[in-house]
Design an enzyme around this catalytic site. Structure first.
Site, PDB file in Angstrom:
ATOM      1  N   ALA A  65      41.558  35.060  35.374  1.00  0.00           N
ATOM      2  CA  ALA A  65      41.277  36.158  34.450  1.00  0.00           C
ATOM      3  C   ALA A  65      39.961  35.857  33.751  1.00  0.00           C
ATOM      4  O   ALA A  65      39.578  34.693  33.588  1.00  0.00           O
ATOM      5  CB  ALA A  65      42.405  36.271  33.438  1.00  0.00           C
ATOM      6  N   GLY A 109      44.637  33.411  37.361  1.00  0.00           N
ATOM      7  CA  GLY A 109      44.958  34.744  37.863  1.00  0.00           C
ATOM      8  C   GLY A 109      44.491  34.957  39.300  1.00  0.00           C
ATOM      9  O   GLY A 109      45.037  35.809  40.013  1.00  0.00           O
ATOM     10  N   GLU A 112      47.189  33.587  41.332  1.00  0.00           N
ATOM     11  CA  GLU A 112      48.321  34.510  41.171  1.00  0.00           C
ATOM     12  C   GLU A 112      48.121  35.780  42.010  1.00  0.00           C
ATOM     13  O   GLU A 112      49.055  36.283  42.636  1.00  0.00           O
ATOM     14  CB  GLU A 112      48.507  34.842  39.687  1.00  0.00           C
ATOM     15  CG  GLU A 112      48.984  33.621  38.910  1.00  0.00           C
ATOM     16  CD  GLU A 112      48.967  33.803  37.405  1.00  0.00           C
ATOM     17  OE1 GLU A 112      47.917  34.221  36.859  1.00  0.00           O
ATOM     18  OE2 GLU A 112      49.988  33.535  36.765  1.00  0.00           O
ATOM     19  N   GLU A 132      45.466  27.091  33.431  1.00  0.00           N
ATOM     20  CA  GLU A 132      45.550  27.778  32.138  1.00  0.00           C
ATOM     21  C   GLU A 132      45.845  26.837  30.977  1.00  0.00           C
ATOM     22  O   GLU A 132      45.419  27.073  29.846  1.00  0.00           O
ATOM     23  CB  GLU A 132      46.619  28.879  32.176  1.00  0.00           C
ATOM     24  CG  GLU A 132      46.251  30.092  33.012  1.00  0.00           C
ATOM     25  CD  GLU A 132      46.652  30.006  34.474  1.00  0.00           C
ATOM     26  OE1 GLU A 132      46.911  28.891  34.967  1.00  0.00           O
ATOM     27  OE2 GLU A 132      46.716  31.061  35.128  1.00  0.00           O
TER      28      GLU A 132
HETATM   29  C1  HXC Z   1      34.977  34.013  32.850  1.00  0.00           C
HETATM   30  C2  HXC Z   1      34.128  32.473  34.309  1.00  0.00           C
HETATM   31  C3  HXC Z   1      35.422  32.099  34.728  1.00  0.00           C
HETATM   32  C4  HXC Z   1      36.526  32.799  34.139  1.00  0.00           C
HETATM   33  C5  HXC Z   1      34.012  30.904  35.797  1.00  0.00           C
HETATM   34  N1  HXC Z   1      33.300  31.713  35.010  1.00  0.00           N
HETATM   35  N2  HXC Z   1      35.315  31.115  35.649  1.00  0.00           N
HETATM   36  N3  HXC Z   1      33.925  33.421  33.389  1.00  0.00           N
HETATM   37  N4  HXC Z   1      36.253  33.727  33.206  1.00  0.00           N
HETATM   38  N5  HXC Z   1      37.777  32.547  34.505  1.00  0.00           N
HETATM   39  C6  HXC Z   1      31.838  31.779  34.875  1.00  0.00           C
HETATM   40  C7  HXC Z   1      31.288  30.589  34.116  1.00  0.00           C
HETATM   41  O1  HXC Z   1      31.412  30.793  32.721  1.00  0.00           O
HETATM   42  C8  HXC Z   1      29.869  30.590  34.588  1.00  0.00           C
HETATM   43  O2  HXC Z   1      29.158  31.607  33.914  1.00  0.00           O
HETATM   44  C9  HXC Z   1      29.974  31.022  36.047  1.00  0.00           C
HETATM   45  O3  HXC Z   1      31.241  31.682  36.161  1.00  0.00           O
HETATM   46  C10 HXC Z   1      29.965  29.851  37.007  1.00  0.00           C
HETATM   47  O4  HXC Z   1      30.941  28.926  36.606  1.00  0.00           O
HETATM   48  P1  HXC Z   1      30.630  27.387  36.310  1.00  0.00           P
HETATM   49  O5  HXC Z   1      31.700  26.888  35.406  1.00  0.00           O
HETATM   50  O6  HXC Z   1      29.233  27.187  35.878  1.00  0.00           O
HETATM   51  O7  HXC Z   1      30.801  26.764  37.784  1.00  0.00           O
HETATM   52  P2  HXC Z   1      31.298  25.294  38.175  1.00  0.00           P
HETATM   53  O8  HXC Z   1      30.683  24.261  37.269  1.00  0.00           O
HETATM   54  O9  HXC Z   1      31.093  25.158  39.636  1.00  0.00           O
HETATM   55  O10 HXC Z   1      32.862  25.282  37.872  1.00  0.00           O
HETATM   56  C11 HXC Z   1      33.693  26.133  38.616  1.00  0.00           C
HETATM   57  C12 HXC Z   1      35.076  26.186  37.939  1.00  0.00           C
HETATM   58  C13 HXC Z   1      34.895  26.581  36.437  1.00  0.00           C
HETATM   59  C14 HXC Z   1      35.760  24.823  38.034  1.00  0.00           C
HETATM   60  C15 HXC Z   1      35.901  27.222  38.701  1.00  0.00           C
HETATM   61  O11 HXC Z   1      34.082  27.748  36.370  1.00  0.00           O
HETATM   62  C16 HXC Z   1      36.174  26.862  35.724  1.00  0.00           C
HETATM   63  O12 HXC Z   1      36.893  25.920  35.337  1.00  0.00           O
HETATM   64  N6  HXC Z   1      36.466  28.127  35.489  1.00  0.00           N
HETATM   65  C17 HXC Z   1      37.621  28.553  34.729  1.00  0.00           C
HETATM   66  C18 HXC Z   1      38.866  28.463  35.577  1.00  0.00           C
HETATM   67  C19 HXC Z   1      40.085  28.836  34.753  1.00  0.00           C
HETATM   68  O13 HXC Z   1      40.375  28.238  33.705  1.00  0.00           O
HETATM   69  N7  HXC Z   1      40.810  29.833  35.227  1.00  0.00           N
HETATM   70  C20 HXC Z   1      42.012  30.344  34.536  1.00  0.00           C
HETATM   71  C21 HXC Z   1      41.633  31.480  33.602  1.00  0.00           C
HETATM   72  S1  HXC Z   1      42.997  31.998  32.629  1.00  0.00           S
HETATM   73  P3  HXC Z   1      27.762  31.323  33.155  1.00  0.00           P
HETATM   74  O14 HXC Z   1      27.478  32.596  32.445  1.00  0.00           O
HETATM   75  O15 HXC Z   1      27.954  30.124  32.288  1.00  0.00           O
HETATM   76  O16 HXC Z   1      26.821  31.043  34.306  1.00  0.00           O
HETATM   77  C22 HXC Z   1      43.881  32.971  33.659  1.00  0.00           C
HETATM   78  C23 HXC Z   1      45.117  33.541  33.053  1.00  0.00           C
HETATM   79  C24 HXC Z   1      45.795  34.384  34.067  1.00  0.00           C
HETATM   80  O17 HXC Z   1      43.536  33.205  34.757  1.00  0.00           O
HETATM   81  C25 HXC Z   1      46.897  35.135  33.433  1.00  0.00           C
HETATM   82  C26 HXC Z   1      46.916  36.551  33.886  1.00  0.00           C
HETATM   83  C27 HXC Z   1      45.893  37.388  33.235  1.00  0.00           C
END
Ligand code: HXC
Length: 258
Positions: A65, A109, A112, A132
Protein backbone atom coordinates in the site's frame (compact mmCIF):
# COMPACT_ATOMS: atom_id res chain seq x y z
CA UNK A 1 -9.47 1.44 -21.58
CA UNK A 2 -6.84 4.00 -20.58
CA UNK A 3 -5.70 4.48 -17.02
CA UNK A 4 -3.27 6.70 -15.14
CA UNK A 5 -1.72 3.92 -13.07
CA UNK A 6 -2.23 0.81 -15.20
CA UNK A 7 -1.15 -0.37 -18.63
CA UNK A 8 -3.55 -2.67 -20.43
CA UNK A 9 -2.56 -5.07 -23.20
CA UNK A 10 -5.04 -7.33 -24.93
CA UNK A 11 -3.53 -10.39 -26.59
CA UNK A 12 -6.38 -12.42 -28.09
CA UNK A 13 -8.39 -13.82 -25.16
CA UNK A 14 -5.80 -12.69 -22.59
CA UNK A 15 -5.77 -9.30 -20.87
CA UNK A 16 -2.51 -8.24 -19.24
CA UNK A 17 -2.81 -5.56 -16.56
CA UNK A 18 0.52 -3.95 -15.63
CA UNK A 19 0.63 -1.98 -12.38
CA UNK A 20 2.44 1.11 -13.57
CA UNK A 21 3.88 3.40 -10.91
CA UNK A 22 7.47 2.16 -11.26
CA UNK A 23 9.03 5.21 -9.55
CA UNK A 24 7.13 4.25 -6.40
CA UNK A 25 7.70 0.51 -6.93
CA UNK A 26 4.02 0.33 -7.95
CA UNK A 27 2.86 1.27 -4.44
CA UNK A 28 -0.87 0.69 -4.32
CA UNK A 29 -2.56 4.05 -3.85
CA UNK A 30 -6.28 4.66 -3.90
CA UNK A 31 -6.20 5.66 -7.57
CA UNK A 32 -4.46 2.44 -8.60
CA UNK A 33 -6.71 0.06 -6.69
CA UNK A 34 -9.79 1.94 -7.94
CA UNK A 35 -8.54 1.66 -11.53
CA UNK A 36 -7.71 -2.01 -11.04
CA UNK A 37 -11.25 -2.62 -9.78
CA UNK A 38 -12.65 -0.80 -12.81
CA UNK A 39 -10.47 -2.78 -15.25
CA UNK A 40 -11.49 -6.09 -13.68
CA UNK A 41 -15.17 -5.10 -13.78
CA UNK A 42 -14.75 -4.48 -17.52
CA UNK A 43 -12.91 -7.75 -18.20
CA UNK A 44 -15.45 -9.76 -16.25
CA UNK A 45 -18.19 -8.46 -18.58
CA UNK A 46 -16.11 -8.69 -21.77
CA UNK A 47 -16.93 -12.02 -23.46
CA UNK A 48 -13.76 -11.88 -25.58
CA UNK A 49 -11.53 -12.18 -22.48
CA UNK A 50 -10.93 -15.63 -21.03
CA UNK A 51 -8.08 -15.01 -18.59
CA UNK A 52 -6.32 -12.05 -16.94
CA UNK A 53 -2.65 -11.64 -16.00
CA UNK A 54 -1.61 -9.03 -13.43
CA UNK A 55 2.04 -7.95 -13.34
CA UNK A 56 4.16 -4.93 -12.39
CA UNK A 57 6.29 -2.43 -14.33
CA UNK A 58 9.97 -2.15 -13.39
CA UNK A 59 11.53 -3.90 -10.43
CA UNK A 60 8.39 -4.55 -8.40
CA UNK A 61 5.08 -6.31 -8.68
CA UNK A 62 3.97 -3.91 -5.93
CA UNK A 63 5.86 -2.82 -2.79
CA UNK A 64 2.66 -2.55 -0.79
CA UNK A 65 0.00 0.00 0.00
CA UNK A 66 1.18 3.57 -0.61
CA UNK A 67 2.68 4.50 2.75
CA UNK A 68 2.86 8.20 1.85
CA UNK A 69 -0.88 8.29 1.19
CA UNK A 70 -1.85 6.02 4.08
CA UNK A 71 0.23 7.42 6.89
CA UNK A 72 -2.06 10.36 7.76
CA UNK A 73 -5.20 8.24 8.12
CA UNK A 74 -6.98 8.22 11.47
CA UNK A 75 -8.90 5.28 12.83
CA UNK A 76 -12.13 6.96 11.74
CA UNK A 77 -10.77 7.52 8.21
CA UNK A 78 -9.89 3.83 7.95
CA UNK A 79 -13.04 2.48 9.55
CA UNK A 80 -15.41 5.15 8.24
CA UNK A 81 -14.26 4.92 4.63
CA UNK A 82 -14.08 1.12 4.80
CA UNK A 83 -10.39 1.19 3.85
CA UNK A 84 -9.43 -1.87 1.77
CA UNK A 85 -12.90 -3.47 1.80
CA UNK A 86 -14.18 -0.60 -0.38
CA UNK A 87 -11.93 -1.09 -3.42
CA UNK A 88 -8.97 -3.42 -2.80
CA UNK A 89 -10.33 -6.91 -3.09
CA UNK A 90 -11.83 -7.18 -6.58
CA UNK A 91 -9.20 -9.70 -7.71
CA UNK A 92 -10.44 -12.10 -5.04
CA UNK A 93 -14.03 -11.98 -6.35
CA UNK A 94 -13.15 -11.93 -10.08
CA UNK A 95 -15.04 -14.79 -11.69
CA UNK A 96 -12.66 -15.57 -14.56
CA UNK A 97 -9.19 -17.06 -14.04
CA UNK A 98 -6.63 -14.47 -12.95
CA UNK A 99 -2.89 -15.05 -12.65
CA UNK A 100 -0.34 -12.94 -10.75
CA UNK A 101 2.99 -12.77 -12.63
CA UNK A 102 5.34 -11.53 -9.91
CA UNK A 103 8.46 -9.97 -11.39
CA UNK A 104 10.10 -8.37 -8.32
CA UNK A 105 9.05 -7.09 -4.90
CA UNK A 106 5.60 -8.30 -3.78
CA UNK A 107 5.44 -6.80 -0.30
CA UNK A 108 2.63 -6.00 2.09
CA UNK A 109 -0.47 -5.19 0.03
CA UNK A 110 1.47 -6.30 -3.08
CA UNK A 111 1.92 -9.80 -1.69
CA UNK A 112 -1.72 -9.71 -0.58
CA UNK A 113 -2.87 -8.71 -4.09
CA UNK A 114 -0.82 -11.54 -5.63
CA UNK A 115 -2.40 -13.99 -3.17
CA UNK A 116 -5.90 -12.77 -4.15
CA UNK A 117 -5.23 -14.05 -7.69
CA UNK A 118 -5.85 -17.72 -8.56
CA UNK A 119 -2.17 -18.56 -8.61
CA UNK A 120 1.21 -16.90 -8.66
CA UNK A 121 3.91 -17.40 -11.30
CA UNK A 122 7.17 -15.92 -10.03
CA UNK A 123 10.32 -14.77 -11.74
CA UNK A 124 13.61 -15.79 -10.17
CA UNK A 125 13.95 -12.15 -9.04
CA UNK A 126 10.69 -12.18 -7.06
CA UNK A 127 10.70 -11.31 -3.36
CA UNK A 128 7.70 -11.79 -1.10
CA UNK A 129 7.08 -10.36 2.33
CA UNK A 130 4.67 -8.89 4.83
CA UNK A 131 6.84 -6.12 6.31
CA UNK A 132 3.98 -4.10 7.82
CA UNK A 133 5.22 -4.68 11.37
CA UNK A 134 8.20 -2.44 10.57
CA UNK A 135 5.66 0.37 10.00
CA UNK A 136 3.82 -0.18 13.27
CA UNK A 137 0.88 -2.01 11.71
CA UNK A 138 0.11 -5.53 10.50
CA UNK A 139 -1.12 -6.91 7.17
CA UNK A 140 -4.63 -5.62 6.42
CA UNK A 141 -5.68 -7.06 3.06
CA UNK A 142 -5.58 -10.74 3.90
CA UNK A 143 -1.88 -11.29 4.68
CA UNK A 144 -2.31 -12.89 8.08
CA UNK A 145 -5.05 -15.14 6.70
CA UNK A 146 -4.03 -16.05 3.16
CA UNK A 147 -0.26 -16.34 3.75
CA UNK A 148 -0.96 -18.72 6.63
CA UNK A 149 -3.12 -20.89 4.38
CA UNK A 150 -0.46 -20.89 1.64
CA UNK A 151 2.71 -21.55 3.65
CA UNK A 152 1.51 -22.76 7.07
CA UNK A 153 1.56 -21.14 10.48
CA UNK A 154 5.26 -21.29 11.29
CA UNK A 155 6.56 -19.54 8.18
CA UNK A 156 3.63 -17.07 8.05
CA UNK A 157 4.12 -16.18 11.70
CA UNK A 158 7.86 -15.67 11.26
CA UNK A 159 7.36 -13.52 8.17
CA UNK A 160 4.61 -11.36 9.70
CA UNK A 161 6.46 -10.90 13.01
CA UNK A 162 9.91 -10.18 11.56
CA UNK A 163 8.96 -8.65 8.20
CA UNK A 164 11.66 -10.67 6.44
CA UNK A 165 11.41 -11.33 2.72
CA UNK A 166 11.23 -14.73 1.03
CA UNK A 167 13.01 -15.29 -2.28
CA UNK A 168 11.45 -17.09 -5.24
CA UNK A 169 13.02 -20.47 -4.46
CA UNK A 170 11.72 -20.41 -0.88
CA UNK A 171 8.31 -19.25 -2.12
CA UNK A 172 8.12 -22.21 -4.50
CA UNK A 173 9.33 -24.66 -1.83
CA UNK A 174 6.71 -23.48 0.60
CA UNK A 175 3.77 -23.50 -1.83
CA UNK A 176 3.26 -19.76 -2.18
CA UNK A 177 3.90 -19.83 -5.95
CA UNK A 178 3.06 -22.46 -8.53
CA UNK A 179 6.33 -22.14 -10.48
CA UNK A 180 9.47 -20.03 -10.85
CA UNK A 181 10.71 -19.02 -14.32
CA UNK A 182 13.66 -16.88 -15.47
CA UNK A 183 12.81 -13.17 -15.23
CA UNK A 184 13.17 -12.65 -18.98
CA UNK A 185 10.57 -15.35 -19.68
CA UNK A 186 8.00 -14.46 -17.02
CA UNK A 187 5.51 -12.47 -19.06
CA UNK A 188 5.61 -14.77 -22.09
CA UNK A 189 5.18 -17.79 -19.84
CA UNK A 190 2.28 -16.15 -17.99
CA UNK A 191 0.61 -15.27 -21.30
CA UNK A 192 1.09 -18.84 -22.60
CA UNK A 193 -0.48 -20.30 -19.45
CA UNK A 194 -3.30 -17.75 -19.64
CA UNK A 195 -3.95 -18.63 -23.31
CA UNK A 196 -4.09 -22.32 -22.44
CA UNK A 197 -6.63 -21.58 -19.69
CA UNK A 198 -8.63 -19.27 -21.98
CA UNK A 199 -8.88 -22.06 -24.56
CA UNK A 200 -10.78 -24.29 -22.12
CA UNK A 201 -14.54 -24.13 -21.66
CA UNK A 202 -15.12 -20.74 -20.00
CA UNK A 203 -17.93 -21.84 -17.67
CA UNK A 204 -16.09 -25.02 -16.68
CA UNK A 205 -12.95 -23.01 -15.89
CA UNK A 206 -15.05 -20.60 -13.80
CA UNK A 207 -16.71 -23.43 -11.92
CA UNK A 208 -13.36 -25.16 -11.39
CA UNK A 209 -11.84 -22.07 -9.80
CA UNK A 210 -14.94 -21.60 -7.65
CA UNK A 211 -14.57 -25.14 -6.42
CA UNK A 212 -10.85 -24.88 -5.61
CA UNK A 213 -11.58 -21.60 -3.84
CA UNK A 214 -14.30 -23.25 -1.78
CA UNK A 215 -11.71 -25.67 -0.39
CA UNK A 216 -9.42 -22.80 0.43
CA UNK A 217 -11.78 -20.05 1.57
CA UNK A 218 -14.08 -21.74 4.01
CA UNK A 219 -13.97 -19.82 7.25
CA UNK A 220 -11.74 -17.16 5.67
CA UNK A 221 -14.47 -14.53 6.06
CA UNK A 222 -14.38 -14.49 9.84
CA UNK A 223 -10.62 -14.32 9.81
CA UNK A 224 -10.67 -11.43 7.35
CA UNK A 225 -13.21 -9.48 9.42
CA UNK A 226 -11.11 -9.96 12.52
CA UNK A 227 -7.99 -8.81 10.71
CA UNK A 228 -9.77 -5.76 9.21
CA UNK A 229 -11.07 -4.50 12.55
CA UNK A 230 -7.61 -4.77 14.11
CA UNK A 231 -5.93 -3.18 11.09
CA UNK A 232 -8.29 -0.18 11.11
CA UNK A 233 -7.71 0.31 14.83
CA UNK A 234 -3.93 0.55 14.29
CA UNK A 235 -4.45 3.99 12.73
CA UNK A 236 -5.33 5.14 16.25
CA UNK A 237 -1.82 4.34 17.52
CA UNK A 238 1.23 6.59 17.71
CA UNK A 239 3.38 3.74 16.48
CA UNK A 240 1.58 3.62 13.10
CA UNK A 241 2.30 7.34 12.58
CA UNK A 242 5.91 6.93 13.71
CA UNK A 243 6.52 3.84 11.59
CA UNK A 244 5.18 5.37 8.39
CA UNK A 245 6.69 8.83 8.99
CA UNK A 246 10.07 7.19 9.62
CA UNK A 247 9.84 5.36 6.30
CA UNK A 248 9.12 8.60 4.43
CA UNK A 249 11.89 10.42 6.35
CA UNK A 250 14.28 7.55 5.51
CA UNK A 251 15.22 6.90 9.20
CA UNK A 252 14.70 3.97 11.58
CA UNK A 253 11.42 4.16 13.55
CA UNK A 254 11.39 4.90 17.30
CA UNK A 255 8.30 3.12 18.60
CA UNK A 256 6.75 4.38 21.84
CA UNK A 257 4.52 1.36 22.32
CA UNK A 258 1.46 3.56 22.32
C1 HXC B 1 5.10 4.47 -0.92
C2 HXC B 1 7.05 3.51 -1.66
C3 HXC B 1 6.67 2.25 -1.14
C4 HXC B 1 5.38 2.17 -0.51
C5 HXC B 1 8.59 2.05 -2.04
N1 HXC B 1 8.23 3.32 -2.21
N2 HXC B 1 7.66 1.37 -1.39
N3 HXC B 1 6.26 4.59 -1.55
N4 HXC B 1 4.66 3.29 -0.41
N5 HXC B 1 4.93 1.02 -0.03
C6 HXC B 1 9.00 4.39 -2.87
C7 HXC B 1 10.16 4.85 -2.01
O1 HXC B 1 9.72 5.78 -1.04
C8 HXC B 1 11.04 5.46 -3.06
O2 HXC B 1 10.53 6.73 -3.41
C9 HXC B 1 10.85 4.56 -4.27
O3 HXC B 1 9.61 3.88 -4.04
C10 HXC B 1 11.94 3.52 -4.40
O4 HXC B 1 12.07 2.83 -3.19
P1 HXC B 1 13.44 2.71 -2.38
O5 HXC B 1 13.10 2.45 -0.96
O6 HXC B 1 14.34 3.85 -2.67
O7 HXC B 1 14.06 1.39 -3.07
P2 HXC B 1 15.02 0.30 -2.40
O8 HXC B 1 16.07 0.96 -1.55
O9 HXC B 1 15.46 -0.60 -3.49
O10 HXC B 1 14.09 -0.52 -1.40
C11 HXC B 1 13.04 -1.28 -1.93
C12 HXC B 1 12.10 -1.71 -0.79
C13 HXC B 1 11.67 -0.44 0.02
C14 HXC B 1 12.83 -2.69 0.14
C15 HXC B 1 10.91 -2.41 -1.43
O11 HXC B 1 11.18 0.54 -0.89
C16 HXC B 1 10.61 -0.70 1.03
O12 HXC B 1 10.90 -1.23 2.12
N6 HXC B 1 9.39 -0.30 0.74
C17 HXC B 1 8.27 -0.40 1.65
C18 HXC B 1 7.75 -1.81 1.70
C19 HXC B 1 6.63 -1.93 2.72
O13 HXC B 1 6.80 -1.61 3.91
N7 HXC B 1 5.48 -2.38 2.26
C20 HXC B 1 4.28 -2.53 3.10
C21 HXC B 1 3.45 -1.26 3.04
S1 HXC B 1 2.11 -1.32 4.17
P3 HXC B 1 11.45 8.06 -3.42
O14 HXC B 1 10.48 9.16 -3.66
O15 HXC B 1 12.18 8.11 -2.12
O16 HXC B 1 12.38 7.80 -4.58
C22 HXC B 1 0.96 -2.26 3.40
C23 HXC B 1 -0.29 -2.46 4.17
C24 HXC B 1 -1.21 -3.30 3.37
O17 HXC B 1 1.13 -2.69 2.32
C25 HXC B 1 -2.54 -3.34 4.01
C26 HXC B 1 -3.63 -3.17 3.01
C27 HXC B 1 -3.81 -1.78 2.57
Amino acid sequence: MTYETLLIEIDGPVAVITLNRPDALNALNDKLVTELTDALNGFEKDASIGCVVVTGAGRAFAAGADIKEMRVQSYMDAYGNDFITRNWERASTFRKPIIAAVNGFALGGGCELAMMCDFILASDAAKFGQPEINLGVMPGAGGTQRLTRFVGKSKAMEMCLTGRMMDAAEAERSGLVSRVVPAADLLNEAKAVAKKIASQSRPIAMMTKESVNAAYETMLRQGMMFERRLFHSMFATNDQKEGMNAFVDKRPPKFSNS
